[in-house]
Design an enzyme around this catalytic site. Structure first.
Site: not given
Lengths: 221, 93
Positions: A113, A116, A118
């Protein structure tokens, strides 16, 4: 709960203590403010943390092991991983869509990700720290074969590498290849070969000979 | 759902002030719709306390790594996939 719309004349408890990292201090300050303003309760935060640390890669491993021994289940897992998890009595988490990606002799998937962190936490537990690090998040997309080599995975030239950047609401889980020589193993034994890293795509499933727990070094006083 | 699987699309290269979920490294890149997921609340308004309506269709878009990174050092067949909301896509056919 007291209102906090008054002037700041009084002294607050110091936000940071000693060696607390800046990010941790910021999170703690935010949490204290949100609790103080009544947006969340301390119990909500604790419940969320308890849920997170109660999850583990063992659940994802059950999905993979079942897929290895049951081709029809594998088809259902590839079509709708959320439903497949529910079928095994597992909690697929809050994401409305969970996608399983199958590694084969010619295709290898790697999940990241970049925005961020995820991660399919319900099925894999908390993400490893490196998964949230800037070097992994940037290099997994721009130099994925280099990243895999650093994890000890050398992909053959004829293997197509597919990096999946989970940028939105979908959660992705890799189904690693079933290791050779595992025909005699039952589902539980197979699931022990399915590591967290293999379901992120930075490793293959373990080989049979590495199944026994790692030996501790001799204890010396 | 404006796009269907197999269609060629380009990721809009506009800048956006504030929270959004379109990675900068994909802006302006052309790829192919691989999956049509569903519609989800728009993260650009959710991030500021709104309910994210109207929901936005979300697609898995696949790119050739060599189209994303001009100096890509891996193999030619390597691909990169990302979920992109419909209002960040434009027709590239």
């Amino acid at each position: 709960m007291t209102g906090h719309d008054h002037e700041h004349e009084h002294a607050h408890t110091p936000i940071a203590s000693g060696d607390e990292p800046a990010a941790a201090a910021r999170v703690r300050a935010l949490e204290e403010l949100l609790v103080e303003k009544g947006a969340i309760r301390v119990e909500d935060v604790r419940q969320r943390i308890d849920w997170l640390v109660s999850r583990s890669p063992a659940d994802g491993a059950r999905l993979v092991a079942r897929a290895w021994i049951d081709p029809e289940f594998k088809e259902r897992l590839l079509a709708d991983a959320r439903s497949a998890a529910l079928e095994l009595g597992l909690d697929p988490g809050p994401s409305p869509v969970v996608v399983a990606l199958e590694n084969t002799a010619t295709v290898h998937h790697l999940v990241v990700c970049t925005l961020c962190s995820c991660y399919p936490k319900a099925l894999l537990g908390p993400p490893p720290d490196w998964y949230k690090s800037l070097p992994y998040r940037s290099r997994a997309v721009s130099d994925p074969r280099g990243v895999l080599a650093e994890f000890g995975v050398a992909l053959a030239d004829d293997v197509e590498l597919r990096v999946v950047d989970s940028t939105a609401d979908i959660r992705y889980l890799v189904i690693p290849r079933r290791p050779a020589g595992t025909e005699a193993l039952d589902e539980e034994e197979l699931s022990a070969l399915v590591t967290r890293d293999s379901m992120i795509g930075v490793a293959h499933a373990s080989r049979v000979e590495t199944m026994s727990p790692p030996a501790y070094p001799p204890f010396s006083s | 759902m404006r796009y269907r699987t197999g269609q060629r699309v380009r990721v809009d290269s506009r800048t956006h002030q504030g929270h959004h979920r379109t990675p900068g490294y994909l802006k302006g890149k052309t790829g192919t719709i691989e999956r049509v997921h569903a519609s989800f609340p728009n993260p650009e308004t959710c991030a500021y306390g709104a309910d994210g309506s109207p929901k936005q269709p979300l697609y898995l878009v696949g790119f050739a790594q060599r189209d994303v990174w001009p100096g890509y050092s891996g193999r030619g067949a390597d691909r990169l996939y990302a979920d992109v909301f419909e209002h960040w896509l434009e027709d590239a056919e």
